[in-house]
Design an enzyme around this catalytic site. Structure first.
Site, PDB file in Angstrom:
ATOM      1  N   VAL A 162     -34.995   5.337 -36.819  1.00 14.53           N
ATOM      2  CA  VAL A 162     -35.268   5.725 -38.213  1.00 14.53           C
ATOM      3  C   VAL A 162     -36.557   5.131 -38.728  1.00 14.53           C
ATOM      4  O   VAL A 162     -37.147   5.632 -39.672  1.00 14.53           O
ATOM      5  CB  VAL A 162     -34.191   5.267 -39.226  1.00 14.53           C
ATOM      6  CG1 VAL A 162     -33.538   6.430 -39.893  1.00 14.53           C
ATOM      7  CG2 VAL A 162     -33.191   4.323 -38.658  1.00 14.53           C
ATOM      8  N   GLY A 163     -36.987   4.024 -38.143  1.00 11.49           N
ATOM      9  CA  GLY A 163     -38.221   3.409 -38.612  1.00 11.49           C
ATOM     10  C   GLY A 163     -38.626   2.267 -37.699  1.00 11.49           C
ATOM     11  O   GLY A 163     -37.803   1.725 -36.959  1.00 11.49           O
ATOM     12  N   ASN A 164     -39.902   1.932 -37.745  1.00  9.65           N
ATOM     13  CA  ASN A 164     -40.418   0.800 -36.966  1.00  9.65           C
ATOM     14  C   ASN A 164     -41.193  -0.106 -37.887  1.00  9.65           C
ATOM     15  O   ASN A 164     -41.839   0.369 -38.816  1.00  9.65           O
ATOM     16  CB  ASN A 164     -41.398   1.285 -35.886  1.00  9.65           C
ATOM     17  CG  ASN A 164     -40.691   2.060 -34.806  1.00  9.65           C
ATOM     18  OD1 ASN A 164     -39.733   1.569 -34.212  1.00  9.65           O
ATOM     19  ND2 ASN A 164     -41.149   3.277 -34.552  1.00  9.65           N
ATOM     20  N   PHE A 167     -41.909  -6.211 -36.770  1.00 14.61           N
ATOM     21  CA  PHE A 167     -40.974  -7.070 -36.041  1.00 14.61           C
ATOM     22  C   PHE A 167     -39.778  -6.319 -35.497  1.00 14.61           C
ATOM     23  O   PHE A 167     -39.142  -6.779 -34.557  1.00 14.61           O
ATOM     24  CB  PHE A 167     -40.487  -8.193 -36.971  1.00 14.61           C
ATOM     25  CG  PHE A 167     -41.632  -8.920 -37.612  1.00 14.61           C
ATOM     26  CD1 PHE A 167     -42.488  -9.681 -36.838  1.00 14.61           C
ATOM     27  CD2 PHE A 167     -41.879  -8.805 -38.971  1.00 14.61           C
ATOM     28  CE1 PHE A 167     -43.567 -10.323 -37.416  1.00 14.61           C
ATOM     29  CE2 PHE A 167     -42.960  -9.451 -39.544  1.00 14.61           C
ATOM     30  CZ  PHE A 167     -43.803 -10.204 -38.769  1.00 14.61           C
ATOM     31  N   GLY A 168     -39.430  -5.206 -36.096  1.00 14.83           N
ATOM     32  CA  GLY A 168     -38.177  -4.575 -35.689  1.00 14.83           C
ATOM     33  C   GLY A 168     -38.241  -3.078 -35.496  1.00 14.83           C
ATOM     34  O   GLY A 168     -39.146  -2.406 -35.984  1.00 14.83           O
ATOM     35  N   HIS A 169     -37.277  -2.593 -34.725  1.00 14.42           N
ATOM     36  CA  HIS A 169     -37.034  -1.158 -34.626  1.00 14.42           C
ATOM     37  C   HIS A 169     -35.715  -0.915 -35.343  1.00 14.42           C
ATOM     38  O   HIS A 169     -34.774  -1.686 -35.180  1.00 14.42           O
ATOM     39  CB  HIS A 169     -36.884  -0.726 -33.168  1.00 14.42           C
ATOM     40  CG  HIS A 169     -38.093  -1.033 -32.353  1.00 14.42           C
ATOM     41  ND1 HIS A 169     -39.221  -0.235 -32.382  1.00 14.42           N
ATOM     42  CD2 HIS A 169     -38.372  -2.044 -31.500  1.00 14.42           C
ATOM     43  CE1 HIS A 169     -40.131  -0.748 -31.579  1.00 14.42           C
ATOM     44  NE2 HIS A 169     -39.638  -1.846 -31.030  1.00 14.42           N
ATOM     45  N   LYS A 194     -31.063  -2.826 -37.298  1.00 13.66           N
ATOM     46  CA  LYS A 194     -32.434  -3.303 -37.093  1.00 13.66           C
ATOM     47  C   LYS A 194     -32.402  -4.256 -35.914  1.00 13.66           C
ATOM     48  O   LYS A 194     -31.600  -5.193 -35.884  1.00 13.66           O
ATOM     49  CB  LYS A 194     -32.924  -4.019 -38.355  1.00 13.66           C
ATOM     50  CG  LYS A 194     -34.328  -4.602 -38.214  1.00 13.66           C
ATOM     51  CD  LYS A 194     -34.825  -5.108 -39.556  1.00 13.66           C
ATOM     52  CE  LYS A 194     -36.142  -5.848 -39.416  1.00 13.66           C
ATOM     53  NZ  LYS A 194     -36.642  -6.326 -40.699  1.00 13.66           N
ATOM     54  N   ASP A 285     -41.810 -10.046 -49.498  1.00 10.05           N
ATOM     55  CA  ASP A 285     -42.528  -8.950 -48.836  1.00 10.05           C
ATOM     56  C   ASP A 285     -42.141  -7.600 -49.452  1.00 10.05           C
ATOM     57  O   ASP A 285     -41.928  -6.621 -48.743  1.00 10.05           O
ATOM     58  CB  ASP A 285     -42.220  -8.966 -47.330  1.00 10.05           C
ATOM     59  CG  ASP A 285     -43.245  -8.157 -46.535  1.00 10.05           C
ATOM     60  OD1 ASP A 285     -44.332  -7.859 -47.083  1.00 10.05           O
ATOM     61  OD2 ASP A 285     -42.952  -7.797 -45.377  1.00 10.05           O
TER      62      ASP A 285
HETATM   63  N1  ATP Z   1     -31.196   0.473 -43.326  1.00 11.04           N
HETATM   64  C1  ATP Z   1     -32.191   1.332 -43.143  1.00 11.04           C
HETATM   65  N2  ATP Z   1     -31.980   2.654 -43.290  1.00 11.04           N
HETATM   66  C2  ATP Z   1     -32.989   3.546 -43.111  1.00 11.04           C
HETATM   67  N3  ATP Z   1     -34.245   3.204 -42.780  1.00 11.04           N
HETATM   68  C3  ATP Z   1     -34.519   1.904 -42.623  1.00 11.04           C
HETATM   69  C4  ATP Z   1     -33.520   0.895 -42.793  1.00 11.04           C
HETATM   70  N4  ATP Z   1     -34.094  -0.312 -42.594  1.00 11.04           N
HETATM   71  C5  ATP Z   1     -35.386  -0.064 -42.310  1.00 11.04           C
HETATM   72  N5  ATP Z   1     -35.651   1.245 -42.312  1.00 11.04           N
HETATM   73  C6  ATP Z   1     -36.960   1.895 -42.004  1.00 11.04           C
HETATM   74  O1  ATP Z   1     -37.560   1.152 -40.965  1.00 11.04           O
HETATM   75  C7  ATP Z   1     -38.821   0.627 -41.404  1.00 11.04           C
HETATM   76  C8  ATP Z   1     -39.050  -0.734 -40.761  1.00 11.04           C
HETATM   77  O2  ATP Z   1     -37.996  -1.613 -41.130  1.00 11.04           O
HETATM   78  P1  ATP Z   1     -38.267  -3.106 -41.583  1.00 11.04           P
HETATM   79  O3  ATP Z   1     -39.250  -3.107 -42.711  1.00 11.04           O
HETATM   80  O4  ATP Z   1     -36.975  -3.792 -41.851  1.00 11.04           O
HETATM   81  O5  ATP Z   1     -38.931  -3.673 -40.239  1.00 11.04           O
HETATM   82  P2  ATP Z   1     -39.969  -4.854 -40.101  1.00 11.04           P
HETATM   83  O6  ATP Z   1     -40.350  -4.977 -38.667  1.00 11.04           O
HETATM   84  O7  ATP Z   1     -39.420  -6.086 -40.743  1.00 11.04           O
HETATM   85  O8  ATP Z   1     -41.173  -4.258 -40.951  1.00 11.04           O
HETATM   86  P3  ATP Z   1     -42.451  -5.018 -41.506  1.00 11.04           P
HETATM   87  O9  ATP Z   1     -43.567  -4.596 -40.628  1.00 11.04           O
HETATM   88  O10 ATP Z   1     -42.591  -4.475 -42.908  1.00 11.04           O
HETATM   89  O11 ATP Z   1     -42.121  -6.458 -41.513  1.00 11.04           O
HETATM   90  C9  ATP Z   1     -38.758   0.621 -42.921  1.00 11.04           C
HETATM   91  O12 ATP Z   1     -40.039   0.753 -43.502  1.00 11.04           O
HETATM   92  C10 ATP Z   1     -37.877   1.834 -43.216  1.00 11.04           C
HETATM   93  O13 ATP Z   1     -38.643   3.025 -43.254  1.00 11.04           O
END
Ligand code: ATP
Length: 517
Positions: A162-164, A167-169, A194, A285
């Site tokens: 759903v998103g990247n 740090f996470g997928h 995540k 953030d």
């Molecule tokens: N519970 C969720 N439901 C739907 N989409 C989500 C969910 N959690 C995250 N996402 C999608 O995934 C993307 C990345 O998630 P997240 O921001 O938690 O990862 P991250 O690696 O911590 O990102 P960042 O680079 O901002 O630190 C988000 O921008 C969002 O579009």
């Protein structure tokens, strides 16, 4: 231009019941589509089916069908991701996927070949088969590529991302214990997980903080777990409307939304911040990418996600000294320096040199100021030429130009609200409580509370909830949003001259997804 991301094939006699509504301005379905028995599902367009021609795109003429029976939409995280098509039943008589009843007002991810039916006492009235683009069906290599488990405890993880982030997928998953139960026969919900690759000695701070929290506007986390490869899994609710970045990024630029719509989002974020800050937790953030929507339409519930660099201050003296966040949204006192050599040390995060300085939870309010500015104008206030250096220098000065045309139709109370959040002097900046008491929110408080209870907490779906709220004189943004065909992706920065006096402001609406430090 919006693009076709999935199709609905009309099965059996379904075609005989269908007609196109008169909503020409936002209806991309054509007579040819109906003749060919394929209805396209496109990004940035809510596709509604039902009996009321004034509210739906495709009319289903049958007495057992509700005014709006179900809605579908498609979310594309960025141009490299697979589209996610969702369906939400909002009817009296219900809809089914593969013979299993959908829970009303709950969104489900559609999977290739899913059969959607609407039945009455005598049998099926209409039936559609969902067809996904070919690549989505075949990508099963993700578990090897990411070196992650497919099954964790009761959770079964799917191959759908759903998103990247940095740090996470984030992937779709199911709670295996929630198979459709025999008495209620309701389809089970989709969840998100995540997955973060952790360093061996790192503790699961994000999961720990999230498990403590319980608020309608903060993403709900159910379970966290670490595997032998140091992958951290955080199982949580799936936000089926995508993030606020995707919602605003309908063209090459970010698009402003009507003031009333922005107000309801700000209200929800403030309720969440008040809750967090009263518990000593600072998000650190907040940005468009971390504000998630339940569905991509006005009046939807939003949730704050990504507590990866959140801080629990209850165990400290209430001040923070680590330079973290995303420069574009980051308060000046957090201490980003235009010149990285100025940092005391710099690994993943730098530390402020002067221990007496530090910053407090008002850094979240600055970020909300930036988010509100973007929602109201489509312009990122300190973006300049998009380099970290220019963003930081511009935020340090904190000058906002309210004379640009983007502010013309915005109410003075909205401007004043933004101004009180984007105060470089932290003492003058509003905290979450004062922000909630600001005139912009206060004068609409009764309506906001009413919508919040009926739509956000109870999930009812009246279509015109925001219409009673008169904020700006008019909203040209509204037209922008409904009329045009759009195509979006997480954009590369570019610059633009927006002053008639030819002063190069470069506070641009079009930019890349920002990475936090
Ligand atoms: N519970 C969720 N439901 C739907 N989409 C989500 C969910 N959690 C995250 N996402 C999608 O995934 C993307 C990345 O998630 P997240 O921001 O938690 O990862 P991250 O690696 O911590 O990102 P960042 O680079 O901002 O630190 C988000 O921008 C969002 O579009």
């Amino acid at each position: 231009m919006s693009t076709v991301q999935g199709k609905l094939k009309l099965l059996d006699q379904t075609r005989n019941f269908l007609a196109l509504s008169k909503l020409k301005s936002c209806n991309y379905v054509t007579e040819d589509d109906l003749q060919n028995s394929y209805i396209p599902i496109k990004t940035h367009n809510m596709l509604k089916f039902g009996r009321n021609g004034n509210e739906v795109n495709v009319i289903i003429n049958h007495p057992a069908i509700s005014g709006v029976h179900f809605a579908m939409w498609c979310i594309l995280f960025d141009e490299d991701s697979f589209p996610m098509c969702y369906i939400k039943d909002i009817s009296l008589n219900g809809s089914k996927i593969n013979g299993i009843q959908l829970q009303k007002d709950t969104s489900y991810l559609l999977r290739h070949n899913d059969i959607i039916t609407i039945d009455d006492m005598t049998g099926s009235i209409c039936a559609f088969q969902f067809i996904e683009p070919i690549e989505v069906k075949t990508d099963d290599t993700i578990f090897q590529k990411l070196n992650i488990n497919q099954q964790v405890n009761k959770w079964c993880i799917s191959n759908r991302i759903v998103g990247n982030g940095t740090f996470g997928h984030v992937l779709i998953c199911k709670d295996e214990t929630k198979k459709p139960n025999q008495t209620r026969k309701l389809k089970s919900k989709d969840y998100a997980v995540k997955i973060i690759k952790m360093k061996a000695d790192r503790i699961n701070k994000e999961g720990r903080i999230l498990l403590l929290l319980n608020h309608p506007n903060i993403i709900k986390v159910y379970y966290t777990s670490m595997d032998l490869n140091n992958n951290l899994y955080i199982f949580q609710d799936l936000a089926t409307g995508g993030d606020l970045f995707s919602y605003l990024a309908k063209t090459d630029c970010l698009t402003a939304i009507p003031e009333t719509e922005a107000l309801l989002i700000v209200y929800q974020i403030l309720l969440a911040l008040k809750y967090l800050h009263s518990r000593g937790i600072v998000h650190r953030d907040l940005k468009l990418d971390n504000i998630l929507l339940e569905s991509p339409e006005p009046c939807t519930r939003i949730t704050i996600a990504d507590f990866g660099i959140a801080k629990n201050l209850t165990s400290t003296n209430g001040r923070m000294h680590t330079v973290v966040g995303t420069p574009e949204y980051c308060a000046p006192e957090v201490g980003f320096k235009a010149n990285r050599e100025m940092y005391h040390h710099f690994s993943r995060a730098a530390t402020l040199k002067d221990p007496d300085k530090g910053y407090n939870n008002k850094c979240d309010l600055w970020s909300l100021g930036v988010i509100t500015h973007i929602m109201l104008t489509g312009v990122s206030p300190f973006y300049r030429d998009g380099t970290e250096k220019s963003i930081i220098e511009s935020a340090m000065r904190g000058n906002i130009n309210y004379n640009i045309r983007h502010w013309e139709k915005i109410s003075s109370s909205a401007k004043d609200f933004v101004d009180h959040l984007l105060k470089v002097d932290v003492r003058k900046r509003f905290d979450s409580k004062k922000s909630l008491d600001h005139l912009w929110l206060k004068k609409h408080r009764t309506q906001l509370d009413e919508i919040y209870i009926k739509r956000i907490l109870q999930g009812n779906s009246p279509n015109d909830s925001l219409s009673g709220m008169k904020t700006a004189k008019n909203s040209a943004d509204h037209e922008n949003r409904v009329s045009s065909e759009h195509n979006w992706k997480r954009k590369k920065p570019k610059t633009m001259v927006i002053s008639s006096k030819k002063v190069k402001l470069n506070t641009l609406t079009s930019y890349a997804k920002k990475q936090p430090i």
